[in-house]
Design a protein around this motif. Structure first.
Motif, PDB file in Angstrom:
ATOM      1  N   LYS A  29       0.681  -1.127   0.015  1.00  0.00           N
ATOM      2  CA  LYS A  29      -0.093  -0.089   0.128  1.00  0.00           C
ATOM      3  C   LYS A  29       1.063   1.222  -0.133  1.00  0.00           C
ATOM      4  N   ASN A  30       2.265   1.279  -0.591  1.00  0.00           N
ATOM      5  CA  ASN A  30       3.067   2.338  -0.737  1.00  0.00           C
ATOM      6  C   ASN A  30       2.813   3.111  -1.942  1.00  0.00           C
ATOM      7  N   ILE A  31       3.232   4.255  -2.099  1.00  0.00           N
ATOM      8  CA  ILE A  31       3.464   4.984  -3.404  1.00  0.00           C
ATOM      9  C   ILE A  31       4.971   4.834  -3.281  1.00  0.00           C
ATOM     10  N   ILE A  32       5.797   4.264  -4.296  1.00  0.00           N
ATOM     11  CA  ILE A  32       6.981   4.236  -4.311  1.00  0.00           C
ATOM     12  C   ILE A  32       7.421   4.833  -5.875  1.00  0.00           C
ATOM     13  N   SER A  33       7.987   5.948  -5.891  1.00  0.00           N
ATOM     14  CA  SER A  33       8.186   6.726  -7.358  1.00  0.00           C
ATOM     15  C   SER A  33       9.424   7.511  -6.919  1.00  0.00           C
ATOM     16  N   GLY A  34       9.742   7.829  -8.265  1.00  0.00           N
ATOM     17  CA  GLY A  34      11.122   8.760  -8.521  1.00  0.00           C
ATOM     18  C   GLY A  34      12.171   8.561  -7.818  1.00  0.00           C
ATOM     19  N   ASN A  35      12.569   7.183  -7.517  1.00  0.00           N
ATOM     20  CA  ASN A  35      13.817   6.963  -6.940  1.00  0.00           C
ATOM     21  C   ASN A  35      14.825   6.472  -7.872  1.00  0.00           C
ATOM     22  N   THR A  36      16.094   7.232  -7.754  1.00  0.00           N
ATOM     23  CA  THR A  36      16.961   6.944  -8.753  1.00  0.00           C
ATOM     24  C   THR A  36      17.573   5.272  -9.079  1.00  0.00           C
ATOM     25  N   GLY A  37      17.815   4.687  -7.881  1.00  0.00           N
ATOM     26  CA  GLY A  37      18.236   3.408  -8.052  1.00  0.00           C
ATOM     27  C   GLY A  37      16.860   2.488  -8.275  1.00  0.00           C
TER      28      GLY A  37
END
Length: 462
Positions: A29-37
């Protein structure tokens, strides 16, 4: 451990798991976005069997999940930024997954945090062989274990040239080249999706036993079909109706399973061959309605008795052909003689019901609801009347018609009213003219020589 209901963005690795002990790590239930790795990085010592990733939106990261550890990670029911799921193994869609990761099924749109527990699961059917120049038809599974009807699309690879996916349900077409074709198809119920791998072999020469189809019309799942269009199948070889043919082929509305039309099918024989089956519905089909044509085994066979069987669906267009009475005139009748005439109509929807709405039929005749005028006229005359036809939608059409009834033929011989000289007359002049007057007009018959004048028992003198 639970990592849930977070917005994780702008990091090198959004979530990093390695050398964890003490149970399963739930990332949900997370929003995981825009991480470079990686949105989720599982280190070399991570145990994938103790990591579960569900109901997340994993979008626009360098990697969606990078798994360097052991054992497979359960990562189903996530949205990867693309309705076709993540990128993997050279297939480019959403965020990339690398390593041993089970990401099926995936969500086709962003997750709202709902805990979906029933996962879409469907087995890929084995596809039958195709043949160059012949019709290929393979129905794909429509009803999954959960959710609404499935829609299929090409996920990766290429279908054989000439074959396509119709209406998200059927592989259909005419292969143009032989070969072995491998591809993946995606099945979606609008919420979840999976892909399944398929292979299809296309041969040059037909090796099946039953009559093979070259073309059919309407094609499966065709829309906008005219309500009066015939149904035509062209086979690779001559065909025939079997001895146990019962006189009709079903054309039904599968939505309510109400049988709309029964019609004798005929093999259309031309000067070239007799390989064409034409099914011509007795009545126009309903507009904007889906129909299923079903030809049972044993009806259509080749010369060796091998049978064709199959079914497919099509949908009629919105256009309704206006209802009209096509009978322009009726044959004449004769007083006292049996009479029969069938009224005809065209257009409208479904079957017809006939009635007399003005005037009257000749005495002794009647009109049935099926449009048959029959009986025995009792009197001569010219009879005018108006008939009406109604279709299943309630539309009506009328037409004025007439029947001329001729008098019954006269079978009574003429009666003598007066004759001269009279019977037993004497003193008749030798040059007298002999006359006979009848009660009606008469004419010379075929045996005029049968009229004689002679003394009783003597030789005729005239």
């Amino acid at each position: 451990m639970y990592i849930e209901n977070n917005i994780i963005s702008g990091c090198i690795d959004g979530v990093y798991v390695d050398e964890h002990t003490g149970g399963t790590v739930y990332i949900q239930k997370n929003i995981i976005s825009g991480n470079t790795g990686a949105g989720i990085e599982l280190g070399p010592n991570a145990d994938g069997s103790r990591v579960e990733v569900k109901w997340n939106n994993i979008i626009d990261n360098g990697y969606g999940i990078d798994h360097e550890g052991s054992n497979e990670v359960e990562a189903s029911l996530n949205f990867w930024g693309n309705p076709h799921g993540p990128s993997h193994d050279g297939i480019n869609y959403g965020d990339t997954v690398d390593g041993s990761i089970d990401f099926q099924p995936w969500l086709v749109a962003e997750s709202a945090g709902e805990e979906i527990t029933r996962e879409l699961d469907i087995a890929a059917p084995m596809l039958g062989d195709g043949y160059v120049g012949l019709e290929y038809l393979a129905e794909l599974p429509m009803q999954p274990n959960v959710g609404s009807i499935l829609e299929w699309s090409l996920y990766s690879g290429s279908l054989p040239d000439g074959v396509e996916i119709l209406s998200g349900i059927t592989l259909y077409g005419t292969p143009t080249a032989a070969g072995s074709f491998s591809f993946a198809l995606e099945a979606s119920n609008g919420t979840q999706a999976v892909y399944r791998n398929f292979s299809l072999n296309v041969a040059t020469e037909y090796t099946g036993s039953g009559p093979a189809v070259v073309t059919r019309s309407p094609v499966p799942y065709e829309t906008g079909v005219a309500v009066d269009a015939p149904i035509v199948i062209v086979f690779k070889e001559p065909v025939q109706l079997s001895d146990n043919y019962q006189g009709y082929i079903n054309i039904t509305n599968p939505e309510d399973y109400y049988e709309i039309v029964y019609k004798v099918a005929r093999v259309q024989t031309t000067v070239i061959n007799n390989d064409t089956l034409v099914i011509d519905p007795t009545y126009n089909l309903r507009p904007a309605t889906t129909y299923e044509v079903a030809i049972s085994a044993g009806i259509v066979t080749d010369s060796e008795g091998n049978s064709f069987a199959g079914s497919w669906r099509f949908t009629t267009g919105d256009q309704v052909i206006p209802l009209a009475i096509t009978t322009a005139e009726l044959p004449p009748a004769a007083e006292g003689q049996a009479y029969s005439a069938q009224l005809a109509a065209a257009g409208g929807v479904g079957s017809y019901t006939w009635s007399l709405v003005d005037g009257s039929l000749p005495d002794g005749l009647s009109l049935s609801s099926s449009g048959q005028i029959s009986g025995t006229p009792l009197s001569a005359g010219n009879w005018g009347f108006t008939v009406q036809v109604a279709d299943q939608s309630g539309a009506t059409a009328t037409r004025q018609l007439s029947i001329i009834v001729s008098p019954a033929p006269d079978t009574t011989p003429p009666t003598v009213v007066e004759k001269a000289p009279g019977n037993g007359a004497t003193g008749v002049p030798v040059n007298v003219a002999i006359t006979v007057e009848f009660d009606e007009l008469v004419q010379a018959g075929e045996n005029l020589n049968g009229v004689t004048v002679a003394p009783p028992g003597g030789t005729p003198i005239a």
